[in-house]
Design an enzyme around this catalytic site. Structure first.
Site, PDB file in Angstrom:
ATOM      1  N   LYS A 201       0.871  -1.178   0.000  1.00 13.26           N
ATOM      2  CA  LYS A 201       0.000   0.000   0.000  1.00 13.26           C
ATOM      3  C   LYS A 201       0.903   1.221   0.000  1.00 13.26           C
ATOM      4  CE  LYS A 201      -4.370   1.267   0.023  1.00 13.26           C
ATOM      5  NZ  LYS A 201      -5.317   0.850  -1.013  1.00 13.26           N
ATOM      6  N   SER A 395      -8.429  -0.558  -5.039  1.00 14.06           N
ATOM      7  CA  SER A 395      -8.739  -0.198  -3.664  1.00 14.06           C
ATOM      8  C   SER A 395     -10.253  -0.060  -3.501  1.00 14.06           C
ATOM      9  CB  SER A 395      -8.000   1.076  -3.256  1.00 14.06           C
ATOM     10  OG  SER A 395      -7.928   1.185  -1.849  1.00 14.06           O
TER      11      SER A 395
END
Length: 604
Positions: A201, A395
């Site tokens: 991430k 996401s």
């Protein structure tokens, strides 16, 4: 002398009740006949106008201008401009044009104004499908000056590519770069405090690192290599060249126009005006009409079964959103707007299935969850939902897609990024350097004021925020596991916040099929137990605002003149202001927990 003769009244003849009854019935029948006759005439007139809207006496060649920015999906008009061109709109218009005898071919103005890799790929697929009908597609470029291979990929499937002789071809490959402010934070004594689930991430790295971490570099290299390899394969097929030759030509860029011609990357040298004359001859009439594809609309197909289309592009935000901006076609995905649009499908008995087009890198976790729940409500109402992934569905964009009945992605779609991040940049030290101080008073729980940027998290606040991030991540993994029918352990293996291309995602079970909007539409027909080739009516939810509605919005606010609004729009869209806004957003990542950091494919 006055007439004094007595007045005489003739007796009125009265109709019997039976006669009155039959006369009344006859009148009703005649009235209904006249009504239906007029209705048929009216509908015929409307149909003639609709059919004749594109009618001209000369052949038509549709024109696509890639020099201007192109959105992923259609949006409504703005107050100052018509609806911009979109990839989905192009795909639908080319599908109609295949069977329109007046449309002889397509003319493309080459060189991209900023197509994402997946958009170029979907345009290429639409070109190939259109050419399969026996009609031509030709492209003219006044120079292929971008070093990126993406603009060339968008046109490589053309029957012929013309290049202006005095120009060159700089097409080389792919280049992506990321910004890192870790060193800046250290110099100004600012303290980035972020929590993330997933080593990949990478949005956090922008503010905490001075360069790529091993995981960040690995993921980015894997992503752009997959896109590059797929692009090279497609170009080799389109240009009938060995893959090794394409790689060699890209490695030795730039090339002069004549060298590009000799290498087989283009077909002819010539000016735009020469090519237009040549196209008119090819179309069979020197007065051939060149018609913008934005003005050539797909068929309405009234009376056919209905497939609902929901389109979401841009950052996912709470509240309203979409293409209703009075200034520009810049869009976002508002949780309230899209949830309401999906809910309105439930009660529409005509809708047989739904295609949900997503082109988003994510955003707010709460808004993503709101939209995802609406998708499930549509499914519970017995209407299958098919996801069509555009440029990105990462996401929060993937969170929304996960529960769908079927997921279609382009090979070069960027998807995944199953992870979460959040936090803030504490500026207490930076403020102290210039003598600026913020003081505050807290009552109640210690978590009050936790998101203030003037001071770091306390230990208790950091622990509380960690619990929030844990909950979001665990929920995300559960949503994917349930939606994709995968064990949680298998989801975690492909999660860690890592992004994948559509091709890679298919191998890992994150999507079901590779293809564009038309592939998703066929899948929706299958799930609705219809023939894949059946004609359907596309009905968009939610409906875009008209220019009249936008005009009313203009005067319902506090700003009274369009000039002031245009000036404000110009200021907001300045690169300097946009960068400042991005920096301001970074100070607090609330509302962007499910936001993916996507590669910036540079075209210089």
């Amino acid at each position: 002398m006055a007439d004094t003769s007595p007045a005489y009244s003739y007796p009125q003849k009265r109709l019997s009740g039976t006669k009155v009854f039959f006369i009344t019935i006859l009148s009703v029948v005649i009235g209904l006949f006249v009504f239906f006759f007029l209705l048929v005439m009216l509908l015929a007139s409307i149909g003639a106008m609709a059919a004749g809207s594109d009618k001209v006496t000369k052949p038509i060649v549709l024109e696509i201008d890639l020099r201007m920015p192109i959105l992923d999906a259609p949006v409504g008009p703005t107050l100052f401009a018509d609806s911009p061109t979109s990839i989905v709109g192009i795909v639908q218009s080319l599908d109609r044009a295949k069977t329109d005898d007046q449309v002889k071919g397509v003319f493309i103005r080459g060189e991209s104004g900023g197509l994402a890799p997946a958009s170029a790929e979907e345009l290429r697929l639409a070109i190939l499908d259109f050419r399969a009908s026996g009609k031509f597609v030709v492209t003219h470029a006044q120079g292929l000056n971008s070093t990126s291979v993406i603009p060339y990929h968008a046109i490589s499937a053309s029957d012929e590519i013309w290049l202006q002789a005095s120009t060159s071809m700089a097409t080389a490959g792919l280049y992506s770069q990321s910004e890192f402010f870790g060193g800046v934070m250290e110099k100004i004594d600012a303290e980035p405090q972020f929590i993330r689930h997933g080593a990949y991430k990478n949005a956090v790295n922008t503010y905490t690192e001075e360069g790529y971490t091993p995981e960040h570099r690995e993921a980015t290299e894997s992503l752009i290599t997959s896109i590059f390899d797929n692009t090279v394969d497609n170009i080799a097929d389109d240009r009938d060249l060995p893959r090794e030759d394409v790689l060699r030509l890209l490695a030795t860029a730039p090339h002069s126009a004549s060298d590009a011609l000799d290498a087989g990357l283009i077909d002819k040298l010539g000016y735009l005006e020469e090519m237009k004359d040549w196209i008119a001859t090819k179309a069979g009439d020197e007065d051939t009409v060149f018609k913008s594809i934005a003005d050539y609309k797909p068929k309405g197909n009234f009376g056919k079964p209905v497939i609902a289309v929901v389109e979401g592009q841009g950052t996912i935000l709470p509240g309203s959103g979409g293409g209703d901006n009075i200034f520009s076609p810049t869009t976002n995905m508002g949780g309230d707007t899209l949830a309401a649009g999906l809910d309105s499908i439930i009660d529409d008995e005509d809708v047989k299935a739904v295609v949900f087009r997503i082109s988003s890198g994510g955003g707010s976790a709460d808004a993503s969850d709101q939209i995802m729940a609406a998708v499930i409500r549509v499914q519970d109402a017995g209407k299958p939902v098919v996801i069509s992934m555009g440029q990105y569905a990462a996401s929060g964009g993937y969170y929304i897609a996960a529960p769908a009945d079927h997921i279609v992605a382009l090979p070069q779609t960027i998807t995944g990024s199953i992870g979460v991040f959040g936090g803030k940049i504490a500026l207490e030290g930076a403020f102290a350097k210039i003598g600026y101080n913020i003081d505050g008073i807290r009552v109640g729980g210690d978590y009050a004021g936790a998101y203030n940027v003037d001071e770091p998290f306390t230990e208790a606040q950091l622990a509380g925020y960690q619990r929030t991030m844990d909950n979001i991540y665990n929920n995300f993994v559960g949503i994917v596991a349930d939606g994709r029918n995968m064990p949680r352990e298998a989801v975690i293996e492909v999660a860690e916040g890592r992004v994948w291309t559509g091709e890679q995602a298919l191998e890992r079970g994150l999507v079901d099929e590779l293809g564009g909007f038309d592939t998703a539409l066929r899948a929706a027909k299958r799930l609705a137990e219809m023939d894949e080739d059946a004609d359907v009516r596309i009905k968009r939810f939610p409906r875009a605002k008209t220019r009249e509605e936008l005009f009313n919005d203009l005067f319902s606010g506090t700003v009274s003149t369009g000039r002031d609004l245009e000036t404000l729009s110009a200021l907001i869209n300045m690169p300097e202001v946009q960068n400042a806004l991005k920096a301001r957003e970074a100070l607090s990542a609330q509302g962007h927990e499910l936001k993916a950091t996507l590669p910036d494919f540079l075209e210089r």
